[in-house]
Design a protein around this motif. Structure first.
Motif, PDB file in Angstrom:
ATOM      1  N   GLY A   1      31.710  -0.523 -24.544  1.00  0.00           N
ATOM      2  CA  GLY A   1      31.535  -1.928 -24.155  1.00  0.00           C
ATOM      3  C   GLY A   1      31.586  -2.187 -22.662  1.00  0.00           C
ATOM      4  N   ARG A   2      31.735  -1.111 -21.848  1.00  0.00           N
ATOM      5  CA  ARG A   2      31.773  -1.288 -20.394  1.00  0.00           C
ATOM      6  C   ARG A   2      30.357  -1.304 -19.828  1.00  0.00           C
ATOM      7  NH1 ARG A   2      36.669   0.123 -18.153  1.00  0.00           N
ATOM      8  NH2 ARG A   2      35.960  -1.158 -16.395  1.00  0.00           N
ATOM      9  N   LYS A   3      30.199  -1.987 -18.698  1.00  0.00           N
ATOM     10  CA  LYS A   3      28.896  -2.065 -18.032  1.00  0.00           C
ATOM     11  C   LYS A   3      28.700  -0.877 -17.082  1.00  0.00           C
ATOM     12  CE  LYS A   3      27.265  -6.163 -19.408  1.00  0.00           C
ATOM     13  NZ  LYS A   3      26.007  -6.271 -20.151  1.00  0.00           N
ATOM     14  N   ILE A   4      27.448  -0.486 -16.891  1.00  0.00           N
ATOM     15  CA  ILE A   4      27.109   0.571 -15.929  1.00  0.00           C
ATOM     16  C   ILE A   4      26.261  -0.092 -14.846  1.00  0.00           C
ATOM     17  CG2 ILE A   4      25.839   2.727 -15.578  1.00  0.00           C
ATOM     18  CD1 ILE A   4      26.615   2.855 -18.881  1.00  0.00           C
ATOM     19  N   LEU A   5      26.748  -0.053 -13.611  1.00  0.00           N
ATOM     20  CA  LEU A   5      26.050  -0.709 -12.508  1.00  0.00           C
ATOM     21  C   LEU A   5      25.099   0.284 -11.827  1.00  0.00           C
ATOM     22  CD1 LEU A   5      25.670  -3.119 -10.532  1.00  0.00           C
ATOM     23  CD2 LEU A   5      27.645  -2.276  -9.256  1.00  0.00           C
ATOM     24  N   PHE A   6      23.810  -0.069 -11.813  1.00  0.00           N
ATOM     25  CA  PHE A   6      22.791   0.769 -11.173  1.00  0.00           C
ATOM     26  C   PHE A   6      22.599   0.325  -9.728  1.00  0.00           C
ATOM     27  CE2 PHE A   6      22.074   1.561 -15.567  1.00  0.00           C
ATOM     28  CZ  PHE A   6      21.447   2.797 -15.656  1.00  0.00           C
ATOM     29  N   VAL A   7      22.535   1.301  -8.819  1.00  0.00           N
ATOM     30  CA  VAL A   7      22.376   0.978  -7.395  1.00  0.00           C
ATOM     31  C   VAL A   7      21.229   1.788  -6.798  1.00  0.00           C
ATOM     32  CG1 VAL A   7      23.530   0.799  -5.158  1.00  0.00           C
ATOM     33  CG2 VAL A   7      24.887   0.660  -7.251  1.00  0.00           C
ATOM     34  N   ALA A   8      20.226   1.073  -6.284  1.00  0.00           N
ATOM     35  CA  ALA A   8      19.085   1.735  -5.631  1.00  0.00           C
ATOM     36  C   ALA A   8      18.369   0.724  -4.761  1.00  0.00           C
ATOM     37  CB  ALA A   8      18.126   2.296  -6.683  1.00  0.00           C
ATOM     38  N   THR A   9      18.556   0.820  -3.453  1.00  0.00           N
ATOM     39  CA  THR A   9      17.926  -0.171  -2.562  1.00  0.00           C
ATOM     40  C   THR A   9      16.698   0.390  -1.840  1.00  0.00           C
ATOM     41  OG1 THR A   9      19.424   0.422  -0.741  1.00  0.00           O
ATOM     42  CG2 THR A   9      20.132  -1.365  -2.182  1.00  0.00           C
ATOM     43  N   LYS A  10      16.367   1.673  -2.073  1.00  0.00           N
ATOM     44  CA  LYS A  10      15.192   2.227  -1.388  1.00  0.00           C
ATOM     45  C   LYS A  10      13.918   1.734  -2.080  1.00  0.00           C
ATOM     46  CE  LYS A  10      14.952   6.747  -1.473  1.00  0.00           C
ATOM     47  NZ  LYS A  10      15.464   8.133  -1.470  1.00  0.00           N
ATOM     48  N   LYS A  11      12.889   1.552  -1.275  1.00  0.00           N
ATOM     49  CA  LYS A  11      11.658   0.916  -1.726  1.00  0.00           C
ATOM     50  C   LYS A  11      11.076   1.530  -3.014  1.00  0.00           C
ATOM     51  CE  LYS A  11       7.075   0.128   0.106  1.00  0.00           C
ATOM     52  NZ  LYS A  11       6.205   0.670   1.130  1.00  0.00           N
ATOM     53  N   GLN A  12      10.990   2.869  -3.049  1.00  0.00           N
ATOM     54  CA  GLN A  12      10.325   3.508  -4.187  1.00  0.00           C
ATOM     55  C   GLN A  12      11.157   3.504  -5.474  1.00  0.00           C
ATOM     56  OE1 GLN A  12      11.394   4.726  -1.298  1.00  0.00           O
ATOM     57  NE2 GLN A  12      11.096   6.935  -1.148  1.00  0.00           N
ATOM     58  N   ALA A  13      12.428   3.083  -5.363  1.00  0.00           N
ATOM     59  CA  ALA A  13      13.298   3.076  -6.553  1.00  0.00           C
ATOM     60  C   ALA A  13      13.592   1.684  -7.087  1.00  0.00           C
ATOM     61  CB  ALA A  13      14.612   3.782  -6.227  1.00  0.00           C
ATOM     62  N   LYS A  14      13.492   0.680  -6.215  1.00  0.00           N
ATOM     63  CA  LYS A  14      13.907  -0.693  -6.556  1.00  0.00           C
ATOM     64  C   LYS A  14      13.324  -1.223  -7.869  1.00  0.00           C
ATOM     65  CE  LYS A  14      13.888  -3.710  -3.047  1.00  0.00           C
ATOM     66  NZ  LYS A  14      13.717  -4.302  -1.701  1.00  0.00           N
ATOM     67  N   ASP A  15      12.010  -1.229  -7.944  1.00  0.00           N
ATOM     68  CA  ASP A  15      11.346  -1.813  -9.119  1.00  0.00           C
ATOM     69  C   ASP A  15      11.634  -1.028 -10.390  1.00  0.00           C
ATOM     70  OD1 ASP A  15      10.347  -3.725  -7.465  1.00  0.00           O
ATOM     71  OD2 ASP A  15       8.343  -2.868  -7.286  1.00  0.00           O
ATOM     72  N   ILE A  16      11.689   0.297 -10.255  1.00  0.00           N
ATOM     73  CA  ILE A  16      11.951   1.151 -11.420  1.00  0.00           C
ATOM     74  C   ILE A  16      13.342   0.862 -11.967  1.00  0.00           C
ATOM     75  CG2 ILE A  16      12.194   3.550 -12.225  1.00  0.00           C
ATOM     76  CD1 ILE A  16      10.214   4.283  -9.870  1.00  0.00           C
ATOM     77  N   VAL A  17      14.323   0.808 -11.067  1.00  0.00           N
ATOM     78  CA  VAL A  17      15.707   0.554 -11.482  1.00  0.00           C
ATOM     79  C   VAL A  17      15.843  -0.834 -12.102  1.00  0.00           C
ATOM     80  CG1 VAL A  17      18.051   0.169 -10.604  1.00  0.00           C
ATOM     81  CG2 VAL A  17      16.814   2.217  -9.947  1.00  0.00           C
ATOM     82  N   ALA A  18      15.232  -1.838 -11.474  1.00  0.00           N
ATOM     83  CA  ALA A  18      15.307  -3.208 -12.009  1.00  0.00           C
ATOM     84  C   ALA A  18      14.726  -3.264 -13.426  1.00  0.00           C
ATOM     85  CB  ALA A  18      14.552  -4.160 -11.088  1.00  0.00           C
ATOM     86  N   GLU A  19      13.613  -2.573 -13.633  1.00  0.00           N
ATOM     87  CA  GLU A  19      12.966  -2.592 -14.945  1.00  0.00           C
ATOM     88  C   GLU A  19      13.786  -1.827 -15.987  1.00  0.00           C
ATOM     89  OE1 GLU A  19       9.708  -0.429 -17.520  1.00  0.00           O
ATOM     90  OE2 GLU A  19       9.400  -0.201 -15.351  1.00  0.00           O
ATOM     91  N   LYS A  20      14.187  -0.604 -15.646  1.00  0.00           N
ATOM     92  CA  LYS A  20      14.911   0.244 -16.613  1.00  0.00           C
ATOM     93  C   LYS A  20      16.292  -0.334 -16.956  1.00  0.00           C
ATOM     94  CE  LYS A  20      11.861   3.697 -16.528  1.00  0.00           C
ATOM     95  NZ  LYS A  20      10.991   3.980 -17.662  1.00  0.00           N
ATOM     96  N   ALA A  21      17.029  -0.764 -15.933  1.00  0.00           N
ATOM     97  CA  ALA A  21      18.364  -1.327 -16.179  1.00  0.00           C
ATOM     98  C   ALA A  21      18.241  -2.651 -16.937  1.00  0.00           C
ATOM     99  CB  ALA A  21      19.108  -1.534 -14.868  1.00  0.00           C
ATOM    100  N   GLY A  22      17.194  -3.412 -16.606  1.00  0.00           N
ATOM    101  CA  GLY A  22      16.968  -4.700 -17.269  1.00  0.00           C
ATOM    102  C   GLY A  22      16.728  -4.552 -18.766  1.00  0.00           C
ATOM    103  N   THR A  23      16.000  -3.506 -19.159  1.00  0.00           N
ATOM    104  CA  THR A  23      15.681  -3.324 -20.584  1.00  0.00           C
ATOM    105  C   THR A  23      16.925  -3.030 -21.422  1.00  0.00           C
ATOM    106  OG1 THR A  23      15.164  -0.986 -20.191  1.00  0.00           O
ATOM    107  CG2 THR A  23      13.305  -2.503 -20.211  1.00  0.00           C
ATOM    108  N   ILE A  24      17.964  -2.453 -20.802  1.00  0.00           N
ATOM    109  CA  ILE A  24      19.192  -2.170 -21.561  1.00  0.00           C
ATOM    110  C   ILE A  24      20.312  -3.161 -21.199  1.00  0.00           C
ATOM    111  CG2 ILE A  24      18.802   0.267 -22.094  1.00  0.00           C
ATOM    112  CD1 ILE A  24      20.451   0.921 -19.522  1.00  0.00           C
TER     113      ILE A  24
END
Length: 259
Positions: free
Chosen positions: A63-86
């Protein structure tokens, strides 16, 4: 979901940094050197993805949350999409200093955002002057950009998942201070000793980031599914306890009518 070395190879996960930029602590994960570039051992990468995935699934199931961190340009959108789906929180803009070590202040900023939303709903917002409305809107947009994805994170995360530990060194330091487990994609130019669960991988190419995150988020989704299944089982058990009582009650009614 088993991790195939072939798919990692096709995604370019094996390409490390220039040999002159390497961190010697990454030696156990380097397979060879080719044209001045270090090649990562993908068999080790596959094993580490599975190991990290199993640990992340357990955290998600608890039940704990996992915080994803990626501020580099080529990772931002991928992380937002993948983390958002879960439905996991993520930081893809600048890391807010004190995000973990001063979590109370960050929560205040998130509450401020919720307060502005309430003002808009109940009509209070319309009573402000045009200038004040503009200021509030700007503040809301700024807060949304920096903290929008962590609105539902009401307590410190159970783990951090980082893409590029060199770039996100502030986040790494804060997590270390609070003993929050760190999972990360670690390239050949970084020190893996800073991370609890190392995934040796190319952290610059979007295909590589996408491939690793697909496996990681799939594991987390499994953990969440297990948690839901356990909850449903508990619910069913509660229903079973209640059911006989209902039957007895109905029998009693019939008996009364017969008399």
């Amino acid at each position: 979901m088993a991790v195939e070395v072939k798919e990692l190879l096709e995604a370019g996960v094996h390409f490390g940094h220039l040999t002159r930029k390497w961190d010697p602590n990454m030696a156990p994960y380097v397979y060879m050197e080719r044209n001045g570039i270090h090649i990562i051992n993908l068999y080790k990468t596959a094993a580490k993805i599975e190991e990290a995935g199993a640990a992340l699934a357990k955290i998600a199931a608890s039940g704990r949350k996992i915080l994803f961190v990626a501020t580099k340009k080529q990772a931002k959108d991928i992380v937002a999409e993948k983390a958002g789906t879960i439905n996991m929180p993520y930081i893809t803009e600048r890391w807010p200093g004190g995000m973990l070590t001063n979590f109370v202040t960050i929560r205040k900023a998130v509450k401020k955002m919720a307060m502005i939303d309430r003002m808009k709903k109940d009509g209070t917002f319309q009573t402000l002057s045009k200038k004040e409305r503009l200021q509030v809107d700007r503040l809301r947009a700024k807060l949304e950009k920096n903290l929008g994805s962590i609105v539902d994170m009401t307590r410190l995360p159970g783990a951090l998942f980082v893409v590029d530990i060199k770039r996100e060194h502030i986040a790494i330091k804060e997590a270390q201070k609070l003993n929050i487990p760190i999972f990360a994609m670690v390239d050949t130019n970084s020190d893996p000793r800073q991370v609890d669960y190392v995934i040796p991988a190319n952290d610059d190419a979007s295909k590589s980031i996408d491939k690793v995150l697909s496996h990681v988020t799939a594991s987390i989704a499994e953990g969440l599914a297990d948690r839901k299944a356990d909850k449903d089982t508990d619910q069913d058990d509660d229903d079973v306890v209640v059911a006989p009582t209902k039957k007895r009650a109905s029998k009693a009614i019939v008996t009364d009518e017969e008399e």
